[in-house]
Scaffold this motif. Structure first.
Motif, PDB file in Angstrom:
ATOM      1  N   ARG A  27       8.392   3.186  -1.858  1.00  0.00           N
ATOM      2  CA  ARG A  27       8.895   1.820  -1.770  1.00  0.00           C
ATOM      3  C   ARG A  27       8.508   1.177  -0.446  1.00  0.00           C
ATOM      4  N   ARG A  29      -1.528   0.250  -2.578  1.00  0.00           N
ATOM      5  CA  ARG A  29      -1.334  -0.829  -3.554  1.00  0.00           C
ATOM      6  C   ARG A  29       0.132  -1.217  -3.577  1.00  0.00           C
ATOM      7  N   GLY A  30       0.393  -2.490  -3.795  1.00  0.00           N
ATOM      8  CA  GLY A  30       1.761  -2.982  -3.890  1.00  0.00           C
ATOM      9  C   GLY A  30       2.154  -3.779  -2.663  1.00  0.00           C
ATOM     10  N   GLU A  31       3.449  -4.074  -2.574  1.00  0.00           N
ATOM     11  CA  GLU A  31       3.988  -4.870  -1.483  1.00  0.00           C
ATOM     12  C   GLU A  31       4.795  -3.972  -0.540  1.00  0.00           C
ATOM     13  N   SER A  42       7.613  -2.144  -3.149  1.00  0.00           N
ATOM     14  CA  SER A  42       7.139  -1.116  -4.070  1.00  0.00           C
ATOM     15  C   SER A  42       5.664  -0.896  -3.807  1.00  0.00           C
ATOM     16  N   VAL A  43       5.328   0.305  -3.361  1.00  0.00           N
ATOM     17  CA  VAL A  43       3.938   0.626  -3.050  1.00  0.00           C
ATOM     18  C   VAL A  43       3.559   1.973  -3.645  1.00  0.00           C
TER      19      VAL A  43
END
Length: 98
Positions: free
Chosen positions: A5, A59-61, A65-66
């Motif tokens: 996360r 990847r993700g924010e 959430s990554v």
């Protein structure tokens, strides 16, 4: 907050490691297309050797959430950082994550 996360470390530090961890060396596992050469003996993950580091494999924010697209192939440097250690907390603070 767990690493899946958070991702703050992946968007705060240069991720450098010994060149032979690259999959173009015998026994290497890190995808070289996601790396950059630093010195004759060191590579880093692409995107992490800049003023605003962000690993190319992330990847993700950050903070939401990554995921690491090469988690099972990530370099030793990534294995060394532990949730809640000094490096983790510094990166989280930089991104405003408590």
């Amino acid at each position: 907050m767990d690493c899946q996360r958070c991702g703050a470390c992946c968007a705060h530090y240069r991720v450098s490691f010994y060149w032979a961890e690259g999959n173009d060396a015998p026994g290497g596992h890190v995808p070289v297309e996601l790396t950059e050469r630093l010195t004759p003996h060191l590579r880093c993950m692409r995107g992490t050797s800049s003023d605003s580091p962000h690993c190319a494999a992330l990847r993700g924010e950050v903070g939401v959430s990554v995921g690491c697209t090469i988690y099972t192939q990530r370099p030793s440097t990534c294995h060394d950082v532990q949730v809640g250690d000094a490096q983790c907390l510094k990166a989280r603070a930089h991104h405003g994550i408590t």
